[in-house]
Motif scaffolding. Structure first.
Motif, PDB file in Angstrom:
ATOM      1  N   LEU A 284       0.827  -1.210   0.000  1.00 16.06           N
ATOM      2  CA  LEU A 284       0.000   0.000   0.000  1.00 16.06           C
ATOM      3  C   LEU A 284       0.863   1.262   0.000  1.00 16.06           C
ATOM      4  N   LEU A 285       1.927   1.261   0.788  1.00 18.17           N
ATOM      5  CA  LEU A 285       2.805   2.429   0.852  1.00 18.17           C
ATOM      6  C   LEU A 285       3.476   2.692  -0.489  1.00 18.17           C
ATOM      7  N   VAL A 286       3.973   1.649  -1.115  1.00 15.12           N
ATOM      8  CA  VAL A 286       4.623   1.814  -2.421  1.00 15.12           C
ATOM      9  C   VAL A 286       3.618   2.294  -3.461  1.00 15.12           C
ATOM     10  N   THR A 287       2.414   1.692  -3.442  1.00 18.76           N
ATOM     11  CA  THR A 287       1.374   2.101  -4.391  1.00 18.76           C
ATOM     12  C   THR A 287       0.975   3.552  -4.177  1.00 18.76           C
ATOM     13  N   GLY A 288       0.780   3.930  -2.923  1.00 18.32           N
ATOM     14  CA  GLY A 288       0.412   5.312  -2.632  1.00 18.32           C
ATOM     15  C   GLY A 288       1.492   6.291  -3.027  1.00 18.32           C
ATOM     16  N   PHE A 289       2.752   5.917  -2.788  1.00 21.54           N
ATOM     17  CA  PHE A 289       3.871   6.789  -3.156  1.00 21.54           C
ATOM     18  C   PHE A 289       3.945   6.973  -4.669  1.00 21.54           C
ATOM     19  N   CYS A 290       3.760   5.885  -5.402  1.00 21.35           N
ATOM     20  CA  CYS A 290       3.791   5.972  -6.876  1.00 21.35           C
ATOM     21  C   CYS A 290       2.597   6.762  -7.403  1.00 21.35           C
ATOM     22  N   TRP A 291       1.428   6.540  -6.813  1.00 19.47           N
ATOM     23  CA  TRP A 291       0.217   7.234  -7.245  1.00 19.47           C
ATOM     24  C   TRP A 291       0.337   8.734  -6.999  1.00 19.47           C
ATOM     25  N   ASP A 292       1.074   9.090  -5.959  1.00 18.02           N
ATOM     26  CA  ASP A 292       1.290  10.500  -5.622  1.00 18.02           C
ATOM     27  C   ASP A 292       1.936  11.267  -6.773  1.00 18.02           C
ATOM     28  N   MET A 293       2.655  10.575  -7.630  1.00 17.35           N
ATOM     29  CA  MET A 293       3.338  11.229  -8.753  1.00 17.35           C
ATOM     30  C   MET A 293       2.356  11.772  -9.786  1.00 17.35           C
ATOM     31  N   VAL A 294       1.158  11.178  -9.843  1.00 15.38           N
ATOM     32  CA  VAL A 294       0.167  11.629 -10.822  1.00 15.38           C
ATOM     33  C   VAL A 294      -1.099  12.179 -10.165  1.00 15.38           C
ATOM     34  N   MET A 295      -1.339  11.786  -8.927  1.00 15.92           N
ATOM     35  CA  MET A 295      -2.471  12.314  -8.148  1.00 15.92           C
ATOM     36  C   MET A 295      -1.930  12.624  -6.756  1.00 15.92           C
ATOM     37  N   PRO A 296      -1.571  13.877  -6.500  1.00 10.88           N
ATOM     38  CA  PRO A 296      -0.850  14.219  -5.273  1.00 10.88           C
ATOM     39  C   PRO A 296      -1.583  13.809  -3.997  1.00 10.88           C
ATOM     40  N   ILE A 297      -0.827  13.362  -3.012  1.00  5.24           N
ATOM     41  CA  ILE A 297      -1.375  13.065  -1.698  1.00  5.24           C
ATOM     42  C   ILE A 297      -1.914  14.371  -1.102  1.00  5.24           C
ATOM     43  N   ASN A 298      -3.195  14.384  -0.800  1.00  6.30           N
ATOM     44  CA  ASN A 298      -3.843  15.610  -0.351  1.00  6.30           C
ATOM     45  C   ASN A 298      -5.013  15.251   0.559  1.00  6.30           C
ATOM     46  N   LYS A 299      -4.936  15.675   1.814  1.00  8.64           N
ATOM     47  CA  LYS A 299      -6.003  15.377   2.763  1.00  8.64           C
ATOM     48  C   LYS A 299      -7.269  16.173   2.492  1.00  8.64           C
ATOM     49  N   LYS A 300      -7.102  17.423   2.063  1.00  8.17           N
ATOM     50  CA  LYS A 300      -8.253  18.322   1.972  1.00  8.17           C
ATOM     51  C   LYS A 300      -9.215  17.955   0.843  1.00  8.17           C
ATOM     52  N   ILE A 301      -8.720  17.287  -0.179  1.00  3.94           N
ATOM     53  CA  ILE A 301      -9.631  16.756  -1.199  1.00  3.94           C
ATOM     54  C   ILE A 301      -9.603  15.223  -1.176  1.00  3.94           C
TER      55      ILE A 301
ATOM     56  N   THR B 279      -7.529  12.667  -1.732  1.00  3.33           N
ATOM     57  CA  THR B 279      -7.170  11.984  -2.981  1.00  3.33           C
ATOM     58  C   THR B 279      -6.996  10.483  -2.769  1.00  3.33           C
ATOM     59  N   SER B 280      -7.130   9.738  -3.839  1.00  7.28           N
ATOM     60  CA  SER B 280      -6.999   8.283  -3.779  1.00  7.28           C
ATOM     61  C   SER B 280      -5.607   7.871  -3.308  1.00  7.28           C
ATOM     62  N   SER B 281      -4.584   8.596  -3.731  1.00  8.39           N
ATOM     63  CA  SER B 281      -3.224   8.299  -3.284  1.00  8.39           C
ATOM     64  C   SER B 281      -3.102   8.493  -1.773  1.00  8.39           C
ATOM     65  N   TYR B 282      -3.799   9.488  -1.261  1.00 12.64           N
ATOM     66  CA  TYR B 282      -3.821   9.758   0.178  1.00 12.64           C
ATOM     67  C   TYR B 282      -4.447   8.590   0.932  1.00 12.64           C
ATOM     68  N   VAL B 283      -5.539   8.047   0.409  1.00 12.10           N
ATOM     69  CA  VAL B 283      -6.215   6.908   1.033  1.00 12.10           C
ATOM     70  C   VAL B 283      -5.285   5.707   1.094  1.00 12.10           C
ATOM     71  N   VAL B 284      -4.670   5.389  -0.043  1.00  3.72           N
ATOM     72  CA  VAL B 284      -3.821   4.199  -0.113  1.00  3.72           C
ATOM     73  C   VAL B 284      -2.599   4.344   0.791  1.00  3.72           C
ATOM     74  N   TYR B 285      -1.976   5.520   0.745  1.00  3.25           N
ATOM     75  CA  TYR B 285      -0.755   5.734   1.529  1.00  3.25           C
ATOM     76  C   TYR B 285      -1.045   5.709   3.036  1.00  3.25           C
ATOM     77  N   THR B 286      -2.085   6.414   3.462  1.00  2.68           N
ATOM     78  CA  THR B 286      -2.398   6.455   4.899  1.00  2.68           C
ATOM     79  C   THR B 286      -2.919   5.108   5.397  1.00  2.68           C
ATOM     80  N   THR B 287      -3.598   4.359   4.531  1.00  7.22           N
ATOM     81  CA  THR B 287      -4.019   3.013   4.914  1.00  7.22           C
ATOM     82  C   THR B 287      -2.801   2.124   5.111  1.00  7.22           C
ATOM     83  N   GLY B 288      -1.782   2.303   4.264  1.00  4.76           N
ATOM     84  CA  GLY B 288      -0.541   1.560   4.436  1.00  4.76           C
ATOM     85  C   GLY B 288       0.114   1.875   5.770  1.00  4.76           C
TER      86      GLY B 288
END
Length: 375
Positions: free
Chosen positions: A242-259, A261-270
């Motif tokens: 999950l952490l690796v997926t979230g980190f990679c996803w952040d490159m195209v959909m930034p980790i952002n709590k206020k909106i 983002t899907s990368s934020y969900v995956v990374y924080t779940t990891g």
């Protein structure tokens, strides 16, 4: 919850404790950087608190859902609808509370009350996650969560292909204005924008589902002492994935709590899964039930109640003005802790820790009397 999974109670309690800490500084102007949210993209320790709580809601669902399913559809819908409505209405009540203004004691009209909020998001995410789990079951539940995250990513891009992840460009605000109304939105970003709005609730639902799947893995694979190491290994592997997926996803959909983002969900779940796995290792396998774990466990037993109380009391006590700007709630900070030596952040943090201690004592008293306020 089975004592074997005491660590899940500790996790939930620690999360609530941190929620109270970041929401109750002595002064919002004097906060240490880790206790503030990221301005927009990015992540601070504070940005982990809310997703960790939704993850914990999913964990709890894994233990509750079998009973709800066995009780039949009528019981399932009755209990889920009742809990959703109660949590949502408590959140709405706290947004409106106190019903009169502290400066002139005039009535606060509902037309200007914020509709959404933390508890409202918890209610909606719980409701739709429970329905998804009830309908799909098994591995299809995981696929449903993935569809939600991918769909949200796609909708963001369709909504604004040029600048989909900016404050002004994010598509969800227009929908919130249309369905909720501008007067009912949060204004803390300098414009009508709700960080707990309708559209960003979709990935939050997926976060609860992922928490459920982790809780289900713990429940099914860790039923004996011999199977605990295998279960924990699975958690660590899943967390890294999950952490690796979230980190990679952040490159195209930034980790952002206020909106949210899907990368934020995956990374924080990891990160949440990694934290749970570590807690289970030390608490369940090594038997390290320290005083700190016991401290957090007390919070976990009345989690939603103490969170709501930590908002209810300071808001209500604004009506009692001891002098200009001083209420019974902030008197300790305004008159004593504001003079703490060193940086002004020191006194502000010390006040937040005092609030935590006060709330813990309430939870401890309730625990001693075996009073657990469930919603």
């Amino acid at each position: 919850m089975n004592q074997r999974f005491y660590s899940l109670d500790v996790f939930r309690g620690a999360t609530v404790c941190l929620m109270i800490l970041v929401n109750n500084p002595g002064s919002w102007a004097h906060i240490y950087a880790p206790l503030e949210h990221a301005p927009w993209h990015g992540l601070t320790p504070t940005d982990l608190v809310f997703p960790f709580f939704l993850f914990a809601v999913g964990n709890a669902l894994s233990f509750v859902m079998p009973r709800l399913e066995q009780a039949g559809p009528a019981t399932f819908w009755k209990k889920v609808l009742k809990r959703t409505a109660l949590i949502f209405l408590i959140g709405l009540f706290l947004n409106w509370w106190p019903f009169i203004k502290a400066d002139d004691y005039t009535f606060k009209v509902f037309e200007k009350v914020r509709i959404m909020g933390v508890l409202q998001r918890i209610a909606l995410a719980y409701f739709f996650a429970a329905i998804t789990i009830y309908i799909f079951k098994g591995v299809r539940t995981f696929y449903a969560a993935m569809v939600m995250l991918l769909a949200y990513w796609a909708i963001c891009l369709i909504g604004n292909p040029v600048d989909p992840y900016s404050l002004n460009g994010w598509f969800g605000t227009d929908i919130d204005k249309l369905l909720i109304g501008t007067s009912h939105l949060y204004k803390g970003e300098g414009m009508p924008f709700d960080p707990e709005g309708l559209m960003s609730t979709l990935p939050a639902i997926a976060q609860v589902i992922l928490g459920y799947l982790v809780g289900n893995h713990i429940k099914e694979k860790g039923t004996s002492k011999e199977s605990l190491p295998t279960m924990i290994n699975g958690l660590f592997v899943g967390a890294i994935a999950l952490l690796v997926t979230g980190f990679c996803w952040d490159m195209v959909m930034p980790i952002n709590k206020k909106i949210w983002t899907s990368s934020y969900v995956v990374y924080t779940t990891g990160l949440a899964t990694l934290t749970i796995a570590t807690m289970i290792y030390f608490i369940e396998i090594k038997g390290a039930k320290s005083r700190l774990a016991q401290f957090f466990d007390v919070f976990g037993k009345n989690a939603l109640f103490v969170f709501a109380l930590s908002a209810f009391l300071p808001k209500g006590l604004t009506l009692i003005q001891l002098e200009k700007g001083v209420t019974p709630w902030n008197w300790l900070y305004k008159k004593v802790l504001i003079h703490t030596p060193g940086l002004p952040e020191n006194g502000s943090l010390l006040y937040a820790l005092t609030v935590i201690t006060f709330m813990w004592l309430i939870c401890w008293a309730l625990d001693r009397k075996k009073i657990y306020i469930k919603v």
